[in-house]
Design an enzyme around this catalytic site. Structure first.
Site, PDB file in Angstrom:
ATOM      1  N   ALA A 110      40.000 104.814 -30.917  1.00  0.00           N
ATOM      2  CA  ALA A 110      38.752 104.656 -29.616  1.00  0.00           C
ATOM      3  C   ALA A 110      37.733 105.099 -30.713  1.00  0.00           C
ATOM      4  O   ALA A 110      36.542 105.255 -29.893  1.00  0.00           O
ATOM      5  CB  ALA A 110      39.247 106.682 -29.487  1.00  0.00           C
ATOM      6  N   LYS A 111      37.850 104.544 -31.931  1.00  0.00           N
ATOM      7  CA  LYS A 111      36.760 104.355 -33.106  1.00  0.00           C
ATOM      8  C   LYS A 111      35.323 105.895 -32.478  1.00  0.00           C
ATOM      9  O   LYS A 111      34.075 105.565 -32.267  1.00  0.00           O
ATOM     10  CB  LYS A 111      35.847 103.480 -32.276  1.00  0.00           C
ATOM     11  CG  LYS A 111      36.858 102.036 -32.761  1.00  0.00           C
ATOM     12  CD  LYS A 111      36.565 100.660 -33.025  1.00  0.00           C
ATOM     13  CE  LYS A 111      37.000  99.927 -32.769  1.00  0.00           C
ATOM     14  NZ  LYS A 111      38.079 100.092 -32.067  1.00  0.00           N
ATOM     15  N   ARG A 112      35.625 106.501 -32.595  1.00  0.00           N
ATOM     16  CA  ARG A 112      34.827 108.575 -32.195  1.00  0.00           C
ATOM     17  C   ARG A 112      34.188 108.125 -33.828  1.00  0.00           C
ATOM     18  O   ARG A 112      34.628 107.423 -34.969  1.00  0.00           O
ATOM     19  CB  ARG A 112      35.939 108.969 -32.385  1.00  0.00           C
ATOM     20  CG  ARG A 112      36.352 109.323 -31.415  1.00  0.00           C
ATOM     21  CD  ARG A 112      35.767 108.889 -30.210  1.00  0.00           C
ATOM     22  NE  ARG A 112      36.439 109.437 -28.597  1.00  0.00           N
ATOM     23  CZ  ARG A 112      36.291 109.042 -27.522  1.00  0.00           C
ATOM     24  NH1 ARG A 112      35.901 107.577 -27.906  1.00  0.00           N
ATOM     25  NH2 ARG A 112      36.946 109.263 -27.036  1.00  0.00           N
TER      26      ARG A 112
END
Length: 329
Positions: A110-112
């Site tokens: 999700a590459k938050r």
């Protein structure tokens, strides 16, 4: 992770990235049938977001059923699910639960990345616990429990720095989950930001890797590996030794093998001599194997093609580990 690698003799991760262009026609027709009665001549029947959610989930189920003997983990990229709103996220949640039921580790891609309460909310939902109100004998209390989308690991960006990363690190320490900081990507051409030279004279990606080394202190697991690691592209094998020197005992997520052009030998450069320290991702090469390449076949056999591609990828990576003297399990 180490126990799973030993048991399956595999460092393969399969990316579950459902896209409409990968969907076999017979599954699309199945999903259309769920939408309601047959249309009469001249009418149009359209797949709604709900139908897409059901379609993606069934596609993932059949893929998981055939690839789980060959992969140690799966990595659903949340973007492909979010695109269809709540119904897409329903498919994501159901996929996570189903993959875990098959004994697979799950990495949410999700590459938050944010700071403060936002970073805390991301960490709580994806790696830790969230708060639920409970009414007991007329008294309102609050209890914590795992979210339905909590997985074993999460990809994050660390652009904001300590205030962004701290909640994720704390979750890793408390719950034994993990994070992969985007550091050295697999895309071509190279990220200009990653390659910028810092005041130290080193490229930004190496400075970031050094920060990851600091953040990872205290997250060591049973075998001494840290649960705070990095994304290290298989298409950048020349940079892999430097990355491993900075992070000798960190887990690494290795994208770029297969469809993005990375080979098995390049993918395993960053793996430690004990055969651990990373999982190699393959997405399209597995889940869309029925469409082209050596496992191309009729769409109805897409899951069988995925199994063959996953088995091939596992064996291909293991052969590379053997050539490099690293397959010690």
């Amino acid at each position: 992770m180490i126990e799973e690698i030993k048991a399956k003799k595999s460092i393969l991760n399969v990316g579950l990235d459902p896209q409409m262009k990968f969907m076999p026609p017979h599954l699309i027709n199945w999903a259309l049938d769920l939408e309601g009665p047959e249309v009469t001549e001249g009418e149009v029947k359209k797949l709604t977001s709900k139908g897409v959610g059901r379609l993606f989930y069934r596609f993932n189920q059949e893929i998981i059923d055939t690839i789980y003997p060959f992969a140690v983990s799966v990595k659903p990229q949340i973007a492909f699910y979010e695109a269809y709103g709540a119904d897409g996220l329903w498919a994501f949640e159901k996929t996570v639960i189903y993959a875990m039921s098959k004994g697979l580790l799950v990495i949410t891609d999700a590459k938050r990345g944010d700071g403060g309460d936002t970073a805390q909310a991301y960490a709580d939902g994806h790696l830790g616990e969230v708060t639920f109100p409970v009414l007991k004998d007329g008294v309102l209390e609050f209890e914590s429990a795992s979210s339905s989308v909590r997985t074993d690991a999460l990809t994050i960006h660390a652009w904001i720095g300590d205030s962004c990363v701290a909640p994720f690190v704390e979750a890793a320490k408390k719950y034994g989950t993990g994070i992969f900081v985007v550091c050295k990507t697999s895309f071509a051409p190279d990220s200009r930001i990653e390659q910028l030279i810092a005041q130290s004279g080193l490229p930004v990606w190496q400075e970031l890797a050094s920060m990851v080394a600091e953040w990872g202190e205290g997250t060591e697991g049973k075998y001494g590996y840290r649960n705070v690691g990095v994304v290290m592209g298989a298409t950048k094998p020349d940079d892999a030794p430097a990355m491993r020197q900075i992070l000798p005992k960190a887990w690494m997520l290795i994208p770029g093998y297969g469809a993005q052009g990375g080979g098995a030998d390049g993918a395993v450069v960053v793996i430690n001599d004990d055969g651990f320290g990373g999982v190699v991702n393959s997405s399209r090469q597995v889940i869309a194997a029925h469409q082209k390449g050596q496992f191309q076949c009729e769409p109805e056999k897409f899951a069988e093609a995925a199994a063959k591609a996953a088995e091939f990828s596992r064996d291909d990576l293991n052969a590379a580990l053997k050539r490099s003297g690293k397959m010690n399990w």
